[in-house]
Design an enzyme around this catalytic site. Sequence first.
Site, PDB file in Angstrom:
ATOM      1  N   GLU A  96      46.546  40.267  50.655  1.00  0.00           N
ATOM      2  CA  GLU A  96      45.766  39.054  50.913  1.00  0.00           C
ATOM      3  C   GLU A  96      45.745  38.672  52.383  1.00  0.00           C
ATOM      4  OE1 GLU A  96      46.256  39.257  46.660  1.00  0.00           O
ATOM      5  OE2 GLU A  96      47.714  39.427  48.306  1.00  0.00           O
ATOM      6  N   HIS A 165      51.665  31.672  38.416  1.00  0.00           N
ATOM      7  CA  HIS A 165      50.219  31.851  38.371  1.00  0.00           C
ATOM      8  C   HIS A 165      49.505  30.629  37.801  1.00  0.00           C
ATOM      9  CE1 HIS A 165      51.905  35.921  38.451  1.00  0.00           C
ATOM     10  NE2 HIS A 165      50.775  36.311  38.998  1.00  0.00           N
TER      11      HIS A 165
END
Length: 394
Positions: A96, A165
């Site tokens: 990322e 998450h």
Amino acid sequence: MLHRWDGARFLPDRTLGIQAKEFNLGIIRPVNRVSHGLRVNVRDALNQAMDEELERDERVFLLGEEVAQYDGAYKVSRGLWKKYGDKRIIDTPITEMGFAGIAVGAAFAGLRPICEFMTWNFSMQAIDQVINSAAKTYYMSAGAQPVPIVFRGPNGSSAGVAAQHSQCFAAWYGHCPGLKVVSPWNSEDARGLLKAAIRDDNPVVFLENELMYGVPFDLSEEVMQKDFVVPIGKAKVERQGTHITLVSHSRCVGFCLDAATVLAKEGVECEVVNLRTIRPLDVDTIEASVMKTGHLVTVEGGWPQYGVGAEICARVMEGPAFNYLDAPAVRVTGVDIPMPYAKILEDHSVPQIKDIIFSVKKVLNIVFLIVTSSDYFIAINCSVTEIKLPFYQS
């Protein structure tokens, strides 16, 4: 099972002893708001918006993990790689920080990248690029270097993916000057806000919700026009009401509308405000609604401390709407814990329709109980004189 209120959430309580003469029973279930017409789910609305902007402006491109040949982890980019090819729909490695940095550099060079995070939880790997490189450069260059970039992906709690998450990043990124932060609820929001974000010269954090991707909504012909955009920084009143204001964003807007439908049968008219944008916050719309109703409940899926609801309450307290409040504002939020994995605990960790109904009645000083079963809720109304104290028995 009876539930008691601990100041933040419902807790099961088998010792709560209450006697009432009369009960008004009403089943609380989610309400289907979709009517017949042109129906587009949120996933397709996002896909259409990117497709039309890619076609409209050759500087626009999409990059992220599995966005190309796999059509996206959630199929939001379905068909775009076949149509636009490798140069504009780019698969990246699982890094990322790396591909977010590439996207920011491309924005510096005059392109208009759409940077997809498979989930906003993974943006924590790239937060330096989002905040220090993207958000601050326009200001630090005295307006000489715009950063037209969209960071997008699913945000907030999903289902069964546990603590790492399941975070809502609305308050995280809404805290940072230099960013615009948007949080769509329905297909109109998704389509119009994404097109506006891609055309904006500022970095935009675009917070989607995984559980909303497959939900269909009616879209008018106006919304389906290629030039239709939803202005960033403007909230929308989804339902008119006179007794209390419910302010929310993302998936919780639907919960507010469901709760408002149930409460309307009991004579309580809720005005539901869909924020659409977290930063800049449309304080004018919120204040106008609070001045009209005199009561306020905020609803969000994120944690309570320093959250979006906390900011809304502070802004109302600091502004002219404070003088119109007939009761203290109340926040409905996620529980202040990491998300549990077990489903029953997960359900108790995020706002539910019953929590909103309870908070509305609390603010309006309506006394009631809630009895729950496996698949529906029953609301029981009774007056204060019908309850024999004490509430708790040994």
